[in-house]
Design an enzyme around this catalytic site. Structure first.
Site, PDB file in Angstrom:
ATOM      1  N   GLN A   1      -6.240  -4.892   4.206  1.00 17.12           N
ATOM      2  CA  GLN A   1      -6.794  -4.020   3.179  1.00 17.12           C
ATOM      3  C   GLN A   1      -7.858  -4.810   2.439  1.00 17.12           C
ATOM      4  O   GLN A   1      -7.577  -5.874   1.875  1.00 17.12           O
ATOM      5  CB  GLN A   1      -5.680  -3.595   2.196  1.00 17.12           C
ATOM      6  CG  GLN A   1      -6.103  -2.550   1.178  1.00 17.12           C
ATOM      7  CD  GLN A   1      -5.995  -1.122   1.695  1.00 17.12           C
ATOM      8  OE1 GLN A   1      -5.407  -0.889   2.773  1.00 17.12           O
ATOM      9  NE2 GLN A   1      -6.540  -0.167   0.972  1.00 17.12           N
TER      10      GLN A   1
ATOM     11  N   HIS B   1       2.733   0.150  -3.226  1.00 22.81           N
ATOM     12  CA  HIS B   1       3.117  -1.254  -3.418  1.00 22.81           C
ATOM     13  C   HIS B   1       4.579  -1.445  -3.825  1.00 22.81           C
ATOM     14  O   HIS B   1       4.903  -2.238  -4.710  1.00 22.81           O
ATOM     15  CB  HIS B   1       2.204  -1.911  -4.466  1.00 22.81           C
ATOM     16  CG  HIS B   1       0.772  -2.048  -4.036  1.00 22.81           C
ATOM     17  ND1 HIS B   1       0.374  -2.182  -2.736  1.00 22.81           N
ATOM     18  CD2 HIS B   1      -0.380  -2.070  -4.781  1.00 22.81           C
ATOM     19  CE1 HIS B   1      -0.946  -2.291  -2.672  1.00 22.81           C
ATOM     20  NE2 HIS B   1      -1.439  -2.221  -3.889  1.00 22.81           N
TER      21      HIS B   1
ATOM     22  N   TYR C   1      -6.513 -11.505  -6.379  1.00 23.49           N
ATOM     23  CA  TYR C   1      -7.904 -11.078  -6.532  1.00 23.49           C
ATOM     24  C   TYR C   1      -8.731 -12.361  -6.526  1.00 23.49           C
ATOM     25  O   TYR C   1      -8.528 -13.227  -7.390  1.00 23.49           O
ATOM     26  CB  TYR C   1      -8.122 -10.399  -7.887  1.00 23.49           C
ATOM     27  CG  TYR C   1      -7.541  -9.032  -8.069  1.00 23.49           C
ATOM     28  CD1 TYR C   1      -6.167  -8.810  -8.055  1.00 23.49           C
ATOM     29  CD2 TYR C   1      -8.373  -7.954  -8.336  1.00 23.49           C
ATOM     30  CE1 TYR C   1      -5.644  -7.545  -8.283  1.00 23.49           C
ATOM     31  CE2 TYR C   1      -7.854  -6.682  -8.576  1.00 23.49           C
ATOM     32  CZ  TYR C   1      -6.486  -6.488  -8.538  1.00 23.49           C
ATOM     33  OH  TYR C   1      -5.970  -5.238  -8.777  1.00 23.49           O
TER      34      TYR C   1
ATOM     35  N   ASN D   1       0.813  -1.215   0.000  1.00 28.04           N
ATOM     36  CA  ASN D   1       0.000   0.000   0.000  1.00 28.04           C
ATOM     37  C   ASN D   1       0.853   1.274   0.000  1.00 28.04           C
ATOM     38  O   ASN D   1       2.021   1.241  -0.348  1.00 28.04           O
ATOM     39  CB  ASN D   1      -1.068  -0.016   1.090  1.00 28.04           C
ATOM     40  CG  ASN D   1      -2.315   0.698   0.598  1.00 28.04           C
ATOM     41  OD1 ASN D   1      -2.392   1.919   0.694  1.00 28.04           O
ATOM     42  ND2 ASN D   1      -3.246  -0.032   0.008  1.00 28.04           N
ATOM     43  N   ARG D   2       0.224   2.393   0.375  1.00 28.34           N
ATOM     44  CA  ARG D   2       0.822   3.696   0.049  1.00 28.34           C
ATOM     45  C   ARG D   2       1.699   4.288   1.154  1.00 28.34           C
ATOM     46  O   ARG D   2       1.415   4.093   2.338  1.00 28.34           O
ATOM     47  CB  ARG D   2      -0.292   4.704  -0.258  1.00 28.34           C
ATOM     48  CG  ARG D   2      -1.012   4.391  -1.551  1.00 28.34           C
ATOM     49  CD  ARG D   2      -2.184   5.327  -1.801  1.00 28.34           C
ATOM     50  NE  ARG D   2      -2.829   4.966  -3.063  1.00 28.34           N
ATOM     51  CZ  ARG D   2      -3.654   3.915  -3.211  1.00 28.34           C
ATOM     52  NH1 ARG D   2      -3.965   3.145  -2.175  1.00 28.34           N
ATOM     53  NH2 ARG D   2      -4.170   3.630  -4.393  1.00 28.34           N
TER      54      ARG D   2
ATOM     55  N   HIS E   1      -1.426 -10.165  -2.990  1.00 30.01           N
ATOM     56  CA  HIS E   1      -2.437  -9.382  -3.693  1.00 30.01           C
ATOM     57  C   HIS E   1      -3.295 -10.214  -4.655  1.00 30.01           C
ATOM     58  O   HIS E   1      -3.647  -9.740  -5.733  1.00 30.01           O
ATOM     59  CB  HIS E   1      -1.743  -8.237  -4.435  1.00 30.01           C
ATOM     60  CG  HIS E   1      -2.580  -7.009  -4.641  1.00 30.01           C
ATOM     61  ND1 HIS E   1      -3.724  -7.005  -5.416  1.00 30.01           N
ATOM     62  CD2 HIS E   1      -2.447  -5.748  -4.181  1.00 30.01           C
ATOM     63  CE1 HIS E   1      -4.241  -5.784  -5.430  1.00 30.01           C
ATOM     64  NE2 HIS E   1      -3.485  -4.998  -4.677  1.00 30.01           N
TER      65      HIS E   1
ATOM     66  N   GLU F   1      -5.739  -8.068   1.704  1.00 31.29           N
ATOM     67  CA  GLU F   1      -4.285  -7.953   1.827  1.00 31.29           C
ATOM     68  C   GLU F   1      -3.927  -7.706   3.284  1.00 31.29           C
ATOM     69  O   GLU F   1      -4.193  -6.623   3.812  1.00 31.29           O
ATOM     70  CB  GLU F   1      -3.795  -6.778   0.971  1.00 31.29           C
ATOM     71  CG  GLU F   1      -4.206  -6.845  -0.485  1.00 31.29           C
ATOM     72  CD  GLU F   1      -4.295  -5.455  -1.117  1.00 31.29           C
ATOM     73  OE1 GLU F   1      -3.290  -4.735  -1.131  1.00 31.29           O
ATOM     74  OE2 GLU F   1      -5.383  -5.090  -1.578  1.00 31.29           O
TER      75      GLU F   1
HETATM   76  C1  GLA Z   1      -4.511  -1.820  -3.445  1.00 36.92           C
HETATM   77  C2  GLA Z   1      -4.683  -0.352  -3.387  1.00 36.92           C
HETATM   78  C3  GLA Z   1      -5.627   0.007  -4.445  1.00 36.92           C
HETATM   79  C4  GLA Z   1      -5.138  -0.468  -5.781  1.00 36.92           C
HETATM   80  C5  GLA Z   1      -5.005  -1.903  -5.784  1.00 36.92           C
HETATM   81  C6  GLA Z   1      -4.445  -2.412  -7.091  1.00 36.92           C
HETATM   82  O1  GLA Z   1      -5.605  -2.463  -2.955  1.00 36.92           O
HETATM   83  O2  GLA Z   1      -5.101   0.143  -2.154  1.00 36.92           O
HETATM   84  O3  GLA Z   1      -5.831   1.369  -4.433  1.00 36.92           O
HETATM   85  O4  GLA Z   1      -3.893   0.079  -6.034  1.00 36.92           O
HETATM   86  O5  GLA Z   1      -4.145  -2.258  -4.732  1.00 36.92           O
HETATM   87  O6  GLA Z   1      -4.989  -1.784  -8.186  1.00 36.92           O
END
Ligand code: GLA
Length: 385
Positions: free
Chosen positions: A322, A139, A215, A113-114, A213, A350
């Protein structure tokens, strides 16, 4: 359970077969044979050879994991009638992953994340990271752990088969201080768990926050959106974000908000509410503060897909998770078997420390120091009901 490892060369594919001999004493549910197979999966533009490991547990669950990005390429689990389906989004070929991968199945690091404004100060020194999400770092940067080739070896345990991945991240990579030596072990257990064990050591203080990560779509990849999945998140609080999805620092109660997943509810029930946080995330894209997080492996979330009966439980040693509802999927990714991934066709859970922790003194620390060892375990367990 006794087992033996046979290594043989089968054409171009290297097959490592783990034969399980008997399942006396109810040690495992399955009567089948665990198996590990290794085969080439292509070459990166820089010439690195990528391998694909196929893991099969005693109950027939199958995971395919490649050394590029430590990516889970597919994960087949049974529905309530025992019918297997691939429950993760992804691509058929390495080239497609290299061309455009929104982190399908990836390892994420050095920081999941950020990190706000792509910078942080540690021990009085400011470090500037690669900015790859507007002015923020997301990421792990431009070439995060999802885009490097890991060294791999097969792993065999009494009740599991797996693959152990190694990567050394250089001092200064993507702006981070210190050489970070990482090991990640994927295990497919006979209890139908995909278990991920992370370890890391550093030679200078550095932030570390590794995650996974995938999906998921428990009805099967590419079959529709995930809004009918019933989700529980074991969290009384979440970390609200600002307009660039950086946490404000507040730990806010989920009570009377669309973020309340303490009792399972369909993901789609509240996602369309006129709510500031949902507007900012374009849906769910937030970190939940897990209850009773004391570093032991504990239930963080549970997803149930009613049409197939598939259930996925997420256990972790991490303090946060997340939940991302696939809001950026828009039909532009054509995945496995030609399936088009439309809006919200997959969701991610996540496990992590909280986003932007290096700039948030009130969040649990993510700083790893020389002599200390980073460890983290997350388990995705599959059952049906
Ligand atoms: C994470 C981020 C999202 C996005 C996804 C991938 O979940 O928080 O904002 O970047 O990864 O697209």
């Amino acid at each position: 359970m006794k087992s033996r490892l046979i290594e043989a060369l089968c054409g171009v594919a290297m097959c490592l077969t783990v034969v399980t001999c008997g399942t006396q004493g109810g040690e495992t549910k399955g009567e089948g044979t665990m198996n590990i197979e290794r085969q080439p999966f292509g070459t990166t533009p820089a010439g690195a050879e990528v391998e694909l490991y196929t893991l099969v547990n005693a109950n027939g669950l199958r995971a395919r994991i490649m050394t590029y990005g430590g990516i889970v390429v597919s994960l087949e689990t049974p529905d309530r009638d025992g019918k297997l389906a691939d429950v993760t989004l992804g691509y058929d070929t390495l080239q497609e992953y290299i061309r455009d991968n929104p982190y399908f199945g990836s390892v994420v690091g050095r920081y999941g994340n950020r990190i706000g404004k792509a910078r942080f100060t540690l021990d009085g020194v400011e470090y500037v990271l690669a900015a790859n999400d507007g002015e923020n770092h997301l990421h792990g940067g431009l070439r995060g752990f999802d885009k490097v080739v890991w060294r791999a070896e097969p792993v065999e345990r009494d009740d599991a088969v797996g693959v152990k991945l190694h990567y050394v991240s250089k001092d200064g990579e993507e702006g981070y201080p210190g050489t970070l030596t990482c090991t990640l072990t994927y295990l497919l257990t006979n209890n139908d768990e995909l278990r991920i064990e992370y370890e890391a050591e550093t030679d200078k203080p550095t932030p570390v926050n590794l995650t996974h990560h995938s999906y998921f779509n428990l009805a099967g990849q590419g079959t529709g959106d995930i809004l009918g999945h019933e989700l529980m998140i074991n969290a009384d609080r979440f970390t609200p974000v600002d307009a660039s999805l950086i946490p404000t620092g507040e730990l806010r109660s989920v009570e009377d908000t669309p973020m309340d997943f303490r009792t399972a509810k369909p993901i789609g029930r509240d996602i369309g509410q006129d709510d500031e946080q949902l507007r900012l995330g374009k849906g769910y894209d937030h970190n939940w503060v897990l209850n009773d997080a004391d570093g032991s492996l504990a239930l963080a979330a549970r997803a149930f897909e009613p049409t197939t009966g598939r259930v996925m439980e997420v256990y972790t040693t991490e303090p946060g998770i997340q939940f991302y509802s696939g809001n950026f999927l828009d039909g532009s990714n054509v995945g496995k078997g030609g399936k088009v991934y439309e809006h919200r066709y997959g969701f991610c859970l996540e496990t992590q420390h909280f986003p932007d922790s290096p700039n948030k003194p009130n969040f649990p620390s993510v700083i790893l120091r020389p002599g200390d060892r980073y460890t983290s375990t997350t388990m995705y367990k599959f059952v049906t009901e």
